[in-house]
Design an enzyme around this catalytic site. Sequence first.
Site, PDB file in Angstrom:
ATOM      1  CG  ASN A 140      -1.872   1.113   1.300  1.00 40.71           C
ATOM      2  OD1 ASN A 140      -1.771   2.069   0.534  1.00 40.71           O
ATOM      3  ND2 ASN A 140      -2.831   1.020   2.208  1.00 40.71           N
TER       4      ASN A 140
ATOM      5  NE  ARG B 272      -6.203   1.984  -0.413  1.00 45.50           N
ATOM      6  CZ  ARG B 272      -6.300   3.073   0.334  1.00 45.50           C
ATOM      7  NH1 ARG B 272      -5.293   3.431   1.104  1.00 45.50           N
ATOM      8  NH2 ARG B 272      -7.395   3.784   0.347  1.00 45.50           N
TER       9      ARG B 272
ATOM     10  CG  HIS C 255     -12.586   4.836   2.153  1.00 52.93           C
ATOM     11  ND1 HIS C 255     -13.295   5.927   2.612  1.00 52.93           N
ATOM     12  CD2 HIS C 255     -11.285   5.159   2.267  1.00 52.93           C
ATOM     13  CE1 HIS C 255     -12.446   6.866   2.983  1.00 52.93           C
ATOM     14  NE2 HIS C 255     -11.210   6.439   2.781  1.00 52.93           N
TER      15      HIS C 255
ATOM     16  N   GLY D 282     -12.089   7.311   9.064  1.00 54.42           N
ATOM     17  CA  GLY D 282     -10.649   7.392   9.352  1.00 54.42           C
ATOM     18  C   GLY D 282     -10.159   8.768   8.958  1.00 54.42           C
TER      19      GLY D 282
ATOM     20  NE  ARG E 228      -9.460  13.567   2.002  1.00 53.11           N
ATOM     21  CZ  ARG E 228      -9.474  12.270   1.788  1.00 53.11           C
ATOM     22  NH1 ARG E 228     -10.289  11.758   0.892  1.00 53.11           N
ATOM     23  NH2 ARG E 228      -8.707  11.464   2.483  1.00 53.11           N
TER      24      ARG E 228
ATOM     25  N   GLY F 172     -10.029   4.195  11.896  1.00 54.14           N
ATOM     26  CA  GLY F 172      -9.501   4.806  13.126  1.00 54.14           C
ATOM     27  C   GLY F 172     -10.558   5.396  14.054  1.00 54.14           C
TER      28      GLY F 172
ATOM     29  CD  GLU G 166      -8.553  -0.389   3.708  1.00 51.20           C
ATOM     30  OE1 GLU G 166      -7.780  -0.169   4.664  1.00 51.20           O
ATOM     31  OE2 GLU G 166      -8.956   0.498   2.946  1.00 51.20           O
TER      32      GLU G 166
END
Length: 441
Positions: free
Chosen positions: A48, A131, A220, A250, A281, A370, A424
Amino acid sequence: MCSRFSFARLSRCRLLWTALWRFKSEAETRNRRKRTHESSSMKVLIINSGSSSIKYQLYDMPQGSVLAKGIVQRIAESESEASQEAGDRRIVINERVPNYEQGLDIIGRMLTDPEKGAIAALTEIGACGHRVVYGGETIKGSVLIDDGIIKLIEEYSELAPLHNPPNLLGILAAKRMLGNIPQVGCFDTAFHQTLPEEAYLYSLPYELCQKMKIRRVGFHGTSHQYVTERAAELLKKDKHAVNLITCHLGNGCSMTAVRGGRSVDHTMGFTPLEGLVMGTRIGDLDPGIVLYLARRGYSISELDKMLFRQSGLLGISGTSNDVRDLEQRAAAGDARAKLALDVFCYRIRKYIGAYLAVLNGCDAIIFTAGIGEGSAMVRRRTLEKMEALGITLDIEKNNAIKGREGRIDADDSRIALFVIPTDEEIVMVRDTFALATGKTL
Ligand code: AMP
């Protein structure tokens, strides 16, 4: 004459050498595939690559046991750090890592470390999964990476500028280090390619959306897929029969409405900016605000920075994008920290209402990543006083769960409520193994 003769001989030697090298590497690959096919077992590396780090896990498949996991952090910064755990053996390397190729080299060194590593040689690795964040509407599942897929990831870099370029650097570095083994791309957008048109279409001029491929693609996906499958197991239902609302909270935050195990609506859009309030964001925003700011002289790069990096929890609180900090600050009386958390939880709550309407009720609501796994406060503030919708949280069970799997609904709740730590990598390693061997687990 003499020099022309040597030049011709040199070129022939090079051709012969290249042919021999290719023959050797193809023979190695054939042998590796043969061994894999015969024994059905394979060591699979999952990578990743983020904007400044490479996380990885080495699996023994098909058992799914983790042989080693590690991270190379702060790539291209003045000081980097690499660490790996393999069983109870731990390695830490502090040296500058200027680029992804060197990051992969360090990973190779740690994996094959004679004392603390996990394998004797990199040739033991039979396949590598990566990923990749953005595959747009083209990619509907994990795929073997060839030149066409590499081109596609490059093309989509404009739409996922923080993610696709480092994902691609990781793929190219792994190809260089691991040679001719199957490399698989596992795309965050793939799980959401089942969205119906009414959910993915924006009401911009239709021809424009067609021409410029503008639509909701979602993100995601690997995480939403994992918790969907795990929730089905916990509910003892077929994964194609569950209706769920999955909340991945997360650094980036998104929610998915899942009908019959498939994504039918999702909060993130054409880019990972839409939907929930995130660490930095913006989430949902009246597009008129962007026009207003542009007319007032804000440049595209200023707006880009504002919407991706200066908004969300950080933008409202003015102090932090981390829910742990904000919880402490709010408890100590910081009104803006409290306000940031209020807006954050309210948005999740609003989407729960929307997705209950989309799904006509659901079997369970899942919290992961998280914040979803770690913050009992966010879960409580999101779910309390929703009894009329069939949601009753058990406050004590909720408070007791942090970073582990558990059920948090009260006995009389019509809708089950779960915390499920996301994984994941396990989805990626299963897909990689299946594509490399033709054996589905
Ligand atoms: P992730 O992207 O899944 O690694 O999540 C990272 C985010 O989770 C961090 O920015 C924190 O805001 C949040 N987080 C991690 N642990 C906790 C916790 N115990 N309580 C609240 N938030 C947490």
